[in-house]
Design a protein around this motif. Structure first.
Motif, PDB file in Angstrom:
ATOM      1  N   THR A  65     -14.266  -5.471   4.650  1.00 26.15           N
ATOM      2  CA  THR A  65     -15.148  -4.940   3.616  1.00 26.15           C
ATOM      3  C   THR A  65     -14.825  -5.578   2.276  1.00 26.15           C
ATOM      4  O   THR A  65     -13.716  -6.058   2.056  1.00 26.15           O
ATOM      5  N   VAL A 116     -12.195   1.314  -0.594  1.00 26.18           N
ATOM      6  CA  VAL A 116     -10.822   1.079  -0.131  1.00 26.18           C
ATOM      7  C   VAL A 116      -9.842   1.936  -0.925  1.00 26.18           C
ATOM      8  O   VAL A 116      -8.950   2.585  -0.364  1.00 26.18           O
ATOM      9  N   PHE A 133     -14.611   2.002   8.118  1.00 28.34           N
ATOM     10  CA  PHE A 133     -14.979   0.611   7.826  1.00 28.34           C
ATOM     11  C   PHE A 133     -15.395  -0.182   9.063  1.00 28.34           C
ATOM     12  O   PHE A 133     -15.686  -1.373   8.945  1.00 28.34           O
ATOM     13  N   LEU A 180      -9.027  -4.944   6.168  1.00 25.38           N
ATOM     14  CA  LEU A 180     -10.277  -4.210   6.367  1.00 25.38           C
ATOM     15  C   LEU A 180     -11.449  -5.158   6.149  1.00 25.38           C
ATOM     16  O   LEU A 180     -11.465  -5.910   5.159  1.00 25.38           O
ATOM     17  N   TRP A 230     -12.388 -10.313   4.355  1.00 28.70           N
ATOM     18  CA  TRP A 230     -11.437  -9.227   4.610  1.00 28.70           C
ATOM     19  C   TRP A 230     -10.719  -8.847   3.314  1.00 28.70           C
ATOM     20  O   TRP A 230     -10.268  -9.713   2.560  1.00 28.70           O
ATOM     21  N   PHE A 233      -2.430  -3.868   5.537  1.00 26.41           N
ATOM     22  CA  PHE A 233      -3.654  -3.562   6.260  1.00 26.41           C
ATOM     23  C   PHE A 233      -4.681  -4.648   5.985  1.00 26.41           C
ATOM     24  O   PHE A 233      -4.636  -5.316   4.950  1.00 26.41           O
ATOM     25  N   ALA A 283     -10.072  -1.728  11.489  1.00 29.74           N
ATOM     26  CA  ALA A 283      -8.895  -1.683  10.613  1.00 29.74           C
ATOM     27  C   ALA A 283      -7.730  -2.292  11.354  1.00 29.74           C
ATOM     28  O   ALA A 283      -7.486  -1.960  12.521  1.00 29.74           O
ATOM     29  N   TRP A 291      -3.512  -3.410  11.053  1.00 26.21           N
ATOM     30  CA  TRP A 291      -2.234  -3.242  10.359  1.00 26.21           C
ATOM     31  C   TRP A 291      -1.272  -4.262  10.944  1.00 26.21           C
ATOM     32  O   TRP A 291      -1.240  -4.486  12.164  1.00 26.21           O
ATOM     33  N   SER A 331      -8.109 -11.649  11.744  1.00 24.77           N
ATOM     34  CA  SER A 331      -8.591 -11.331  10.395  1.00 24.77           C
ATOM     35  C   SER A 331      -8.222 -12.475   9.453  1.00 24.77           C
ATOM     36  O   SER A 331      -8.850 -13.526   9.490  1.00 24.77           O
ATOM     37  N   LEU A 365      -9.144   4.697   9.160  1.00 25.99           N
ATOM     38  CA  LEU A 365      -9.747   3.592   8.411  1.00 25.99           C
ATOM     39  C   LEU A 365     -10.848   2.899   9.212  1.00 25.99           C
ATOM     40  O   LEU A 365     -11.888   2.524   8.660  1.00 25.99           O
ATOM     41  N   SER A 366     -10.641   2.728  10.509  1.00 24.73           N
ATOM     42  CA  SER A 366     -11.650   2.035  11.319  1.00 24.73           C
ATOM     43  C   SER A 366     -12.904   2.890  11.494  1.00 24.73           C
ATOM     44  O   SER A 366     -14.009   2.367  11.642  1.00 24.73           O
ATOM     45  N   CYS A 386      -4.888   3.723  11.129  1.00 28.99           N
ATOM     46  CA  CYS A 386      -5.863   2.741  11.607  1.00 28.99           C
ATOM     47  C   CYS A 386      -7.085   3.427  12.217  1.00 28.99           C
ATOM     48  O   CYS A 386      -8.215   2.935  12.076  1.00 28.99           O
TER      49      CYS A 386
END
Length: 440
Positions: free
Chosen positions: A223, A229, A305, A221, A274, A219, A308, A310, A404, A301-302, A298
């Motif tokens: 953040t 996390v 954050f 993210l 990231w 993944f 997200a 994957w 990312s 998580l999105s 996803c």
């Protein structure tokens, strides 16, 4: 029937089995001619056939095979002899003990492998295997460690004793590695854990990111809030690790595509803004389709954050996949093996690329080209690709690089903030860390 005639028959398919049985029945007198055939790369007898005969003969073939490994003129000959040696039908392991002290590293290495195969039966030979952790030969040291891994839990106190001994000298450091490998982190006492943690802290100071070998899923993210996390994935007991350790831990548990519950996950430092999370957190029904599992994660998580991603890739069979979610909604999902299950019609990161299932060449592009001639086919492929302006095909790393961070492109230019951790999943809390030492 003479041994010479039996050897001729051993080379013929129709008489091979009967000849092998007679040679085994002869025992010691048959060892030398069969071994000569094994070591002769031009012999009409298939090497595995002669090796199997020697295995069945057993004890009389042991010393001759040691000699053959030690004197082998080529790696292939040593490999053949080692294969025969490791499968000798000998019940008494004491017969192999001299091989652990043999002058030849080839013999020592193969004898350690024999002990590895025997598992807990080889525990009486643990002291010698521990001594071999300081062997001058790299392969012997590695084989000794692998053998110790298979001796069962009773090897742990023996390794601890070496760690605490004031006279163990150069054995103390490799014994620490072997202890972690054979028993996992739980086998280390507080002093050894403190030593490892101190070394990790020192290595972290100057560590430079290195490209990761990608084979599995991860993944991404946007953040740097590591605590958030860990909470989002239900992870606990985070242990600071170097980037090298984290990558190695992921590699130990995962190889290939799909969703495989991890015991631990590697949460990286923040790379160019990231945080990457390697592994699978589990907690989903085994019957749930990979697509549905990834979409659900996803989305969750999105929502937390903002975004997200994957990614998945396999170095073995061409599988590659990615999922991109924003503000709680999946905007793109693609799986090279399930192209009919896409979500979204494309993503800016895919612009200018062909997707893995797409073919940008006309049907007649390679007419008249011998496809068995790889060099000619490749030349024609590059020619047509250039003439027609056929785009490159993208896979997960290319999409990650644009959307990312591409873990396979990490390097000195990557901006790093914070440090990574290994943390336990629900499965890890139940079963513990996997066995195996990690490079620091």
């Amino acid at each position: 029937m003479s041994i010479e005639e039996l050897m001729r028959r051993l080379a013929a398919t129709e008489t091979q089995r009967a000849a092998a049985d007679e040679l085994v029945a002869l025992g010691a007198p048959a060892v030398r001619p069969v071994l000569d055939a094994l070591c002769d790369e031009e012999s009409p007898v298939e090497w595995s056939t002669s090796a199997t005969v020697l295995r069945r003969i057993g004890r009389p073939a042991l010393e001759p095979l040691m000699e053959a490994m030690a004197a082998a003129p080529a790696h292939e000959v040593a490999r053949r002899a080692g294969w025969a040696y490791s499968g000798l039908e000998i019940d008494d392991l004491a017969a192999f003990e001299p091989g652990l002290r043999h002058p030849s590293p080839e013999v020592r290495s193969n004898t350690a492998y024999v002990m590895q195969l025997k598992g807990e039966r080889a525990l009486p030979y643990a002291p010698r295997l521990i001594e071999m952790l300081a062997d001058p030969d790299d392969d012997v040291r590695q084989r000794a460690q692998w053998a110790l891994d298979e001796l069962g839990p009773e090897v742990v106190p023996l390794l601890r004793e070496v760690r605490r001994s004031r006279t163990a000298g150069r054995l103390r450091r490799p014994a620490l590695v072997a202890l972690a490998s054979a028993g996992g982190p739980e086998a280390l006492d507080e002093r050894d854990l403190a030593l490892v943690r101190r070394l990790v802290r020192i290595k972290m100071r100057d560590e430079v990111p290195e490209p990761m070998h990608l084979d599995g899923s991860w993944f991404a993210l946007p953040t740097g809030d590591q605590d958030a996390v860990l909470d989002a994935f239900g992870l606990s007991d985070p242990e600071p690790v170097t980037m090298r350790m984290g990558a190695a831990a992921w590699g130990q548990e995962h190889h290939g595509w799909g969703w495989i519950d991890s015991r631990r996950m590697y949460v990286t430092p923040r790379f160019d803004g990231w945080t990457l999370v390697f592994g699978c957190p589990g907690g989903d029904d085994d019957d749930t389709e990979l697509r549905d599992t990834v979409l659900a994660w996803c989305e969750r998580l999105s929502a937390r954050f903002g975004a997200a991603h994957w990614y998945g890739t396999s170095c073995g069979d061409g599988w590659t996949a990615w999922c991109i979610a924003e503000q709680g909604r999946v905007v793109r999902y693609y799986d090279a093996f399930e192209e009919d299950d896409q979500v979204g019609t494309g993503h800016p990161a895919e612009e200018g690329y062909l997707l893995p299932h797409e073919d940008g060449f006309p049907d007649d592009a390679f007419d008249g080209v011998d496809t068995s001639d790889s060099e000619a086919f490749r030349a024609r492929y590059e020619q047509v690709k250039a003439e027609l302006g056929v785009p490159d095909t993208c896979e997960a790393p290319e999409i990650a690089a644009r959307a990312s961070v591409d873990p396979s492109a990490l390097g000195p230019g990557t901006r790093v903030e914070g440090h990574g951790v290994l943390a336990l999943t629900a499965t890890g809390r139940e079963e513990g860390h996997p066995r195996g030492a990690l490079p620091i």
